[in-house]
Design a protein around this motif. Structure first.
Motif, PDB file in Angstrom:
ATOM      1  N   GLY A 174       0.845  -1.057  -0.046  1.00 45.62           N
ATOM      2  CA  GLY A 174      -0.052   0.071  -0.253  1.00 45.62           C
ATOM      3  C   GLY A 174       0.915   1.183   0.081  1.00 45.62           C
ATOM      4  O   GLY A 174       2.132   1.288   0.660  1.00 45.62           O
ATOM      5  N   ALA A 175       0.204   2.510  -0.556  1.00 49.75           N
ATOM      6  CA  ALA A 175       0.991   3.602  -0.430  1.00 49.75           C
ATOM      7  C   ALA A 175       0.947   4.266   0.899  1.00 49.75           C
ATOM      8  O   ALA A 175       0.220   3.978   1.718  1.00 49.75           O
ATOM      9  N   VAL A 176       2.294   4.965   1.380  1.00 46.09           N
ATOM     10  CA  VAL A 176       2.307   5.221   2.655  1.00 46.09           C
ATOM     11  C   VAL A 176       2.795   6.932   2.153  1.00 46.09           C
ATOM     12  O   VAL A 176       3.563   7.071   1.112  1.00 46.09           O
ATOM     13  N   ALA A 177       2.647   7.832   3.086  1.00 45.52           N
ATOM     14  CA  ALA A 177       3.150   9.050   2.936  1.00 45.52           C
ATOM     15  C   ALA A 177       4.790   9.264   2.986  1.00 45.52           C
ATOM     16  O   ALA A 177       5.346   9.807   2.298  1.00 45.52           O
ATOM     17  N   ARG A 178       5.009   8.467   4.063  1.00 45.80           N
ATOM     18  CA  ARG A 178       6.629   8.334   4.107  1.00 45.80           C
ATOM     19  C   ARG A 178       6.863   6.990   4.998  1.00 45.80           C
ATOM     20  O   ARG A 178       6.110   6.708   5.765  1.00 45.80           O
ATOM     21  N   ALA A 179       7.827   6.200   4.647  1.00 41.45           N
ATOM     22  CA  ALA A 179       8.258   4.974   5.337  1.00 41.45           C
ATOM     23  C   ALA A 179       8.518   5.231   6.854  1.00 41.45           C
ATOM     24  O   ALA A 179       9.209   6.059   6.917  1.00 41.45           O
TER      25      ALA A 179
ATOM     26  N   ASP B 192       7.145   5.760 -11.002  1.00 39.87           N
ATOM     27  CA  ASP B 192       6.076   6.342 -10.195  1.00 39.87           C
ATOM     28  C   ASP B 192       4.771   5.103 -10.193  1.00 39.87           C
ATOM     29  O   ASP B 192       4.771   4.178 -11.036  1.00 39.87           O
ATOM     30  N   ALA B 193       4.038   5.450  -9.292  1.00 43.27           N
ATOM     31  CA  ALA B 193       2.797   4.583  -9.321  1.00 43.27           C
ATOM     32  C   ALA B 193       1.645   5.429  -8.658  1.00 43.27           C
ATOM     33  O   ALA B 193       2.026   6.522  -7.805  1.00 43.27           O
ATOM     34  N   THR B 194       0.501   4.815  -8.724  1.00 46.88           N
ATOM     35  CA  THR B 194      -0.632   5.446  -7.855  1.00 46.88           C
ATOM     36  C   THR B 194      -1.486   4.569  -7.167  1.00 46.88           C
ATOM     37  O   THR B 194      -2.611   4.586  -7.172  1.00 46.88           O
ATOM     38  N   PRO B 195      -0.945   3.713  -6.224  1.00 42.50           N
ATOM     39  CA  PRO B 195      -1.707   2.633  -5.328  1.00 42.50           C
ATOM     40  C   PRO B 195      -2.678   3.756  -4.355  1.00 42.50           C
ATOM     41  O   PRO B 195      -2.211   4.658  -3.956  1.00 42.50           O
ATOM     42  N   HIS B 196      -3.679   2.844  -3.793  1.00 42.26           N
ATOM     43  CA  HIS B 196      -4.421   3.542  -2.581  1.00 42.26           C
ATOM     44  C   HIS B 196      -3.374   3.355  -1.297  1.00 42.26           C
ATOM     45  O   HIS B 196      -2.629   2.930  -1.338  1.00 42.26           O
ATOM     46  N   PHE B 197      -3.689   4.393  -0.393  1.00 43.68           N
ATOM     47  CA  PHE B 197      -3.079   4.752   0.770  1.00 43.68           C
ATOM     48  C   PHE B 197      -3.276   3.257   1.652  1.00 43.68           C
ATOM     49  O   PHE B 197      -4.440   2.702   1.636  1.00 43.68           O
TER      50      PHE B 197
END
Length: 189
Positions: free
Chosen positions: A124-129, A172-177
């Motif tokens: 999943g996407a995260v704002a920052r690891a 680049d990628a656009t997965p859900h958070f």
């Protein structure tokens, strides 16, 4: 009736190989792992689409292209120790390649169950690891995650070195958070 074996082959040929994923182990594992068994009941037909289908409420698999590119960037090797954070498909692919995989799906995803991982991946996407994720890496260990604070995210690989932590963007990628990892919204003029 969907022929899932043919769908897996088509996924690798049309979504993975065409996006410069040349790691044969990743390709072979993706041809073998039944992705359709990981999505929500009644949604198996979405497993091989160029999308990120839901596998649990609020949780999604990365698209085949994104997970393949991220796995290739991590360069998994048989015998390595891996952690899959909200990443059931990546975990199954890594196991097929020959890694020992721990799964982190429940509870506080920012607190790791162990340390000294050769490889950590999140679907999943995260704002920052979180710092705890990079702190869990062994020497030369790699973390693959998509960091996103706007409409388009960057897949990044963190590498633990003798001198600290290196970070490189890979695509680049656009997965859900991933729920709980969204960017904090603040007030700005």
């Amino acid at each position: 009736m969907v022929d899932f074996s043919a769908a897996r082959l088509n996924m690798v040929e049309s979504q993975v190989r065409t996006n410069d994923v040349t790691d044969v182990r990743v390709q072979d594992a993706m041809r073998a792992v039944p992705r359709e068994t990981l999505v929500l009941p009644g949604k198996a037909y979405l497993a091989y689409a160029d999308s990120d289908p839901e596998y649990a409420p609020g949780r999604r698999l990365l698209s085949p292209r994104d997970v393949a590119k991220l796995l290739q960037a991590l360069a998994p090797q048989p015998g390595q120790k891996a952690l899959a954070i909200a990443a059931p498909y990546a975990a199954a692919v890594l196991e097929h390649i020959g890694l020992t995989v721990e799964r982190l799906e429940e509870g506080d995803l920012k607190t790791l169950p162990g340390k000294d991982y050769d490889l950590i991946i999140c679907e999943g996407a995260v704002a920052r690891a979180p710092d705890a994720w990079t702190a869990g890496l062994a020497h030369e260990g790699r973390l693959g995650v998509i960091e996103r604070d706007g409409p388009v995210g960057k897949a990044v690989v963190y590498i633990r070195t003798e001198t600290g932590l290196a970070r490189r963007q890979v695509f680049d990628a656009t997965p859900h958070f991933l729920t709980g990892f969204e960017p904090e919204q603040g007030f700005a003029f």
